[in-house]
Design an enzyme around this catalytic site. Structure first.
Site, PDB file in Angstrom:
ATOM      1  CB  SER A 150       6.853  22.130 -28.878  1.00  0.00           C
ATOM      2  OG  SER A 150       5.511  21.677 -28.860  1.00  0.00           O
ATOM      3  CE1 TYR A 197       5.150  26.350 -25.136  1.00  0.00           C
ATOM      4  CE2 TYR A 197       4.463  25.165 -27.097  1.00  0.00           C
ATOM      5  CZ  TYR A 197       5.085  25.174 -25.868  1.00  0.00           C
ATOM      6  OH  TYR A 197       5.635  24.019 -25.365  1.00  0.00           O
TER       7      TYR A 197
HETATM    8  P1  NAI Z   1       6.754  22.582 -16.378  1.00  0.00           P
HETATM    9  O1  NAI Z   1       5.795  23.684 -16.135  1.00  0.00           O
HETATM   10  O2  NAI Z   1       6.610  21.335 -15.606  1.00  0.00           O
HETATM   11  O3  NAI Z   1       8.252  23.098 -16.202  1.00  0.00           O
HETATM   12  C1  NAI Z   1       8.662  24.344 -16.711  1.00  0.00           C
HETATM   13  C2  NAI Z   1       9.829  24.845 -15.879  1.00  0.00           C
HETATM   14  O4  NAI Z   1      10.306  26.079 -16.433  1.00  0.00           O
HETATM   15  C3  NAI Z   1       9.448  25.115 -14.426  1.00  0.00           C
HETATM   16  O5  NAI Z   1      10.461  24.634 -13.586  1.00  0.00           O
HETATM   17  C4  NAI Z   1       9.348  26.633 -14.372  1.00  0.00           C
HETATM   18  O6  NAI Z   1       9.573  27.164 -13.098  1.00  0.00           O
HETATM   19  C5  NAI Z   1      10.428  27.027 -15.368  1.00  0.00           C
HETATM   20  N1  NAI Z   1      10.259  28.371 -15.903  1.00  0.00           N
HETATM   21  C6  NAI Z   1       9.134  28.942 -16.411  1.00  0.00           C
HETATM   22  N2  NAI Z   1       9.388  30.219 -16.757  1.00  0.00           N
HETATM   23  C7  NAI Z   1      10.698  30.439 -16.496  1.00  0.00           C
HETATM   24  C8  NAI Z   1      11.546  31.567 -16.640  1.00  0.00           C
HETATM   25  N3  NAI Z   1      11.107  32.731 -17.118  1.00  0.00           N
HETATM   26  N4  NAI Z   1      12.839  31.452 -16.275  1.00  0.00           N
HETATM   27  C9  NAI Z   1      13.295  30.281 -15.755  1.00  0.00           C
HETATM   28  N5  NAI Z   1      12.549  29.200 -15.573  1.00  0.00           N
HETATM   29  C10 NAI Z   1      11.251  29.279 -15.947  1.00  0.00           C
HETATM   30  O7  NAI Z   1       6.661  22.283 -17.941  1.00  0.00           O
HETATM   31  P2  NAI Z   1       7.405  21.226 -18.882  1.00  0.00           P
HETATM   32  O8  NAI Z   1       6.340  20.561 -19.633  1.00  0.00           O
HETATM   33  O9  NAI Z   1       8.390  20.429 -18.148  1.00  0.00           O
HETATM   34  O10 NAI Z   1       8.139  22.225 -19.899  1.00  0.00           O
HETATM   35  C11 NAI Z   1       9.528  22.191 -20.164  1.00  0.00           C
HETATM   36  C12 NAI Z   1       9.749  22.570 -21.618  1.00  0.00           C
HETATM   37  O11 NAI Z   1       9.127  21.597 -22.454  1.00  0.00           O
HETATM   38  C13 NAI Z   1       9.152  23.918 -22.024  1.00  0.00           C
HETATM   39  O12 NAI Z   1      10.046  24.587 -22.894  1.00  0.00           O
HETATM   40  C14 NAI Z   1       7.899  23.523 -22.789  1.00  0.00           C
HETATM   41  O13 NAI Z   1       7.519  24.513 -23.704  1.00  0.00           O
HETATM   42  C15 NAI Z   1       8.368  22.251 -23.443  1.00  0.00           C
HETATM   43  N6  NAI Z   1       7.324  21.356 -23.935  1.00  0.00           N
HETATM   44  C16 NAI Z   1       6.495  20.699 -23.059  1.00  0.00           C
HETATM   45  C17 NAI Z   1       5.524  19.835 -23.543  1.00  0.00           C
HETATM   46  C18 NAI Z   1       4.601  19.069 -22.651  1.00  0.00           C
HETATM   47  O14 NAI Z   1       3.692  18.392 -23.159  1.00  0.00           O
HETATM   48  N7  NAI Z   1       4.758  19.097 -21.351  1.00  0.00           N
HETATM   49  C19 NAI Z   1       5.353  19.628 -24.997  1.00  0.00           C
HETATM   50  C20 NAI Z   1       6.305  20.335 -25.804  1.00  0.00           C
HETATM   51  C21 NAI Z   1       7.250  21.172 -25.290  1.00  0.00           C
END
Ligand code: NAI
Length: 277
Positions: free
Chosen positions: A138, A151
């Site tokens: 990130s 985080y």
């Molecule tokens: P999101 O909330 O849309 O998707 C996250 C996914 O991870 C969901 O499908 C959720 O069910 C799954 N998840 C959560 N906890 C879990 C666990 N314990 N075991 C298995 N699956 C789990 O969020 P997003 O934004 O798509 O996030 C994906 C990655 O991107 C994360 O690592 C987040 O930290 C990272 N990220 C996101 C940013 C953003 O602006 N959206 C910025 C920087 C990094």
């Protein structure tokens, strides 16, 4: 069809960045094995995405479930070529003078240990035919102020882990890289603050409007922006790239708003009297 005949394991693929990556990799011909805690969505995806898609329930805070995901991928398709360690959430929002040890441990298990164990348990399969690992870090890994302290610390760890693992695994023809998303319109912000569906839509709409004032590329980041970069790092086009990261942030980290927006107040405006500017 960049990934025809290849197997990709993607965690956190039921939403946001992971979901866009699942869709792109399927379009590019991969078998996709998706691990997530969201069983309802994973099961729904099983019925809509066709035979090249498989869902396995997986909580990435649990090492045995990560191992089971990798074993299942290899048993189902004959091996693993690509791993996208992506699952995550905002985690505890407490500041450093408030956070409990248990909350800290949870954030590290969800965001850092999960990536280490993803690499650990995919490697025996990746060693057999070489491959690519992409980890989701990130912009929070670089600067304060973009996310909670636990985080952000975990995400900085993901970057260093990426480098160290790349060094150790290059001899097995395994490349390891990271992506660093900026602000991407997904469910993560709403989930972190416990917003309902309507509030979640509001949050993403506001992110869209705010894009022009926070970064040089004046549009919100979308999950496809990240998926395309993950595919690039997984593809042969980056066969000589390992141990590094790509920022996908619309230029958010290039500098302060004054560096791209002549209207924004800069350092000189703050320290130099108006008649001398
Ligand atoms: P999101 O909330 O849309 O998707 C996250 C996914 O991870 C969901 O499908 C959720 O069910 C799954 N998840 C959560 N906890 C879990 C666990 N314990 N075991 C298995 N699956 C789990 O969020 P997003 O934004 O798509 O996030 C994906 C990655 O991107 C994360 O690592 C987040 O930290 C990272 N990220 C996101 C940013 C953003 O602006 N959206 C910025 C920087 C990094």
């Amino acid at each position: 069809m960049r990934f025809k005949g290849k197997t990709a394991v993607i965690t956190g693929g039921s939403s946001g960045i992971g979901r866009a990556t699942v869709d792109l990799f399927l379009r590019e011909g991969a078998h996709v094995i998706m691990g997530d805690i969201n069983v309802d969505e994973g099961t729904a995806m099983m019925s809509s995405l066709g035979d090249s898609f498989h869902f396995q329930q997986c909580d990435v805070t649990q090492e045995d479930q990560i191992k089971a995901l990798m074993d299942y991928a290899a048993e189902t398709t004959g091996g693993i070529d690509i791993v996208f360690n992506n699952a995550g959430a905002g985690g505890p929002r407490d500041r450093i003078d408030e956070i409990s040890g248990n909350d800290w441990d949870f954030a590290m298990a969800l965001l850092l240990k999960s990536v280490a164990m993803g690499i650990r348990h995919a490697t025996p399969y990746l060693k057999k035919r070489g491959g690519a690992i992409i980890n989701t870090a990130s912009i929070c890994a670089f600067q304060a102020g973009f996310g909670p302290i636990a985080y952000s610390t975990a995400k900085a760890g993901v970057l260093h882990l990426t480098k160290l693992a790349a060094a150790e695994l290059a001899q097995h023809k395994i490349r390891v890289n990271a992506i660093c998303p900026g602000f991407i319109q997904t469910n993560i912000f709403a989930a972190t603050v416990g917003a309902n569906k309507e509030e979640a839509l509001q949050i993403n709409a506001i992110m869209g409007q705010a894009a022009a004032s926070v970064q040089p590329i004046a549009r919100p980041g979308v999950p496809d922006d990240i998926a395309e970069t993950v595919a690039y790092l997984a593809s042969d086009a980056t066969g000589f790239v390992t141990g590094t990261h790509i920022l996908v942030d619309g230029g958010l980290l290039v500098g302060t708003p004054a560096s791209w927006n002549p209207e924004a107040p800069g350092l000189l405006d703050a320290i130099v009297p108006e008649h001398l500017r």
